[in-house]
Scaffold this motif. Sequence first.
Motif, PDB file in Angstrom:
ATOM      1  N   SER A  75       0.854  -1.190   0.000  1.00 32.49           N
ATOM      2  CA  SER A  75       0.000   0.000   0.000  1.00 32.49           C
ATOM      3  C   SER A  75       0.888   1.238   0.000  1.00 32.49           C
ATOM      4  O   SER A  75       1.824   1.343   0.785  1.00 32.49           O
ATOM      5  N   ASP A  77       2.581   4.753   0.427  1.00 32.24           N
ATOM      6  CA  ASP A  77       2.689   5.858   1.365  1.00 32.24           C
ATOM      7  C   ASP A  77       3.492   6.953   0.678  1.00 32.24           C
ATOM      8  O   ASP A  77       4.347   6.670  -0.173  1.00 32.24           O
ATOM      9  N   HIS A  81       0.967  12.353   1.145  1.00 31.11           N
ATOM     10  CA  HIS A  81      -0.288  11.667   1.500  1.00 31.11           C
ATOM     11  C   HIS A  81       0.004  10.530   2.468  1.00 31.11           C
ATOM     12  O   HIS A  81       1.106   9.985   2.482  1.00 31.11           O
ATOM     13  N   ALA A  82      -0.996  10.188   3.273  1.00 31.80           N
ATOM     14  CA  ALA A  82      -0.894   9.021   4.148  1.00 31.80           C
ATOM     15  C   ALA A  82      -0.996   7.753   3.305  1.00 31.80           C
ATOM     16  O   ALA A  82      -1.187   7.807   2.080  1.00 31.80           O
ATOM     17  N   VAL A  83      -0.873   6.609   3.952  1.00 32.79           N
ATOM     18  CA  VAL A  83      -0.967   5.332   3.234  1.00 32.79           C
ATOM     19  C   VAL A  83      -2.325   5.231   2.535  1.00 32.79           C
ATOM     20  O   VAL A  83      -3.377   5.478   3.146  1.00 32.79           O
ATOM     21  N   SER A 122      -1.709   8.391  -6.010  1.00 29.07           N
ATOM     22  CA  SER A 122      -0.458   8.853  -5.402  1.00 29.07           C
ATOM     23  C   SER A 122       0.217   9.890  -6.289  1.00 29.07           C
ATOM     24  O   SER A 122       0.646  10.954  -5.812  1.00 29.07           O
ATOM     25  N   ASN A 147      -0.896  15.017   5.231  1.00 31.86           N
ATOM     26  CA  ASN A 147      -1.475  13.880   5.956  1.00 31.86           C
ATOM     27  C   ASN A 147      -2.805  13.416   5.362  1.00 31.86           C
ATOM     28  O   ASN A 147      -3.491  12.583   5.960  1.00 31.86           O
ATOM     29  N   VAL A 149      -5.630  11.434   3.702  1.00 34.88           N
ATOM     30  CA  VAL A 149      -5.781   9.976   3.563  1.00 34.88           C
ATOM     31  C   VAL A 149      -6.614   9.674   2.316  1.00 34.88           C
ATOM     32  O   VAL A 149      -7.811   9.970   2.278  1.00 34.88           O
TER      33      VAL A 149
END
Length: 297
Positions: A75, A77, A81-83, A122, A147, A149
């Motif tokens: 996944s 990261d 951006h967060a995961v 992403s 951050n 999500v």
Amino acid sequence: HHMAAKAAGPLPAPVNTTVTVMGWTRTGIDAFSALVNVPQAGLVLNVPGIGLVTTDNNGQFVINIAAPVSISVGSLDGRHHAVIVGANAPTGSTTVNPGVATTLQILTSGATVNQAAHTTTSWFTDRVNEYCRSILGNSAELATADNVVPTVNIANTCNAYYTNNTINFYQAGGGCANTAFSSVVAHEWGHGIDDRYGGISQTNGLSEGWGDILGMYIIDSPLLGSGFQTAGVALRDGNNTLQYPSGSGVHAQGQSWMGFAWKLRDRLAITLGNRPAAIALTDDIVISTLAADAVNQ
């Protein structure tokens, strides 16, 4: 009888080794654009014995290693951006030998739409964040946006949405494409940056206009949501004749603002005879005003 101690040879010295992360990604403006294999900028990976590393704008990082190391990807990261949450996340690994430049490949040319939703989300989230940083600076607001999500491949159709520093995209179905693509990712992220700078106002569709402007400006096309339902057909078009205040509902109302922003860029390109100059000027004139936190158009 005694065993002679064998002299240990010197340990190999660590050597700087470059790893390039490539991924099959839908970088085009349309939901049905072909996948292309491109460097993945701003990805964060965990290298055993080294720790977290981040790919640069060429999709590369350098590690100092004395022995082979196996690097895995799952996944995604990112620095911005967060995961990423959602089904069909990519998986893969490669062994990197000291001093041997190596490519870590994410997905294949035959990746499914759901798989490519991860790389595409992403790629565009990183790109739109970097774009806004180039205009607004490395602000506290953009640090919070780092951050965000993203969730992809939600089991629903024909929509995408922003809420509480999350951006959310639906699977294909119901006559609509998978919504994790280009201007739609930038649009939803645009609600987020609007939220960061003082909260969302939908007075006459202001925030919808903001989302559309970020979507159009980053791809330099008036076709917002091209391919959302039909390849080549936009959901909304910056070349519109709507006058403020216009239409019913926030998406329609936002089109006077996004239409202004698009025509400002397009006409300046003609006036100046230089599209890159017009792009830089309209980025400055329009996007910089996010920080002013307007409450209506």
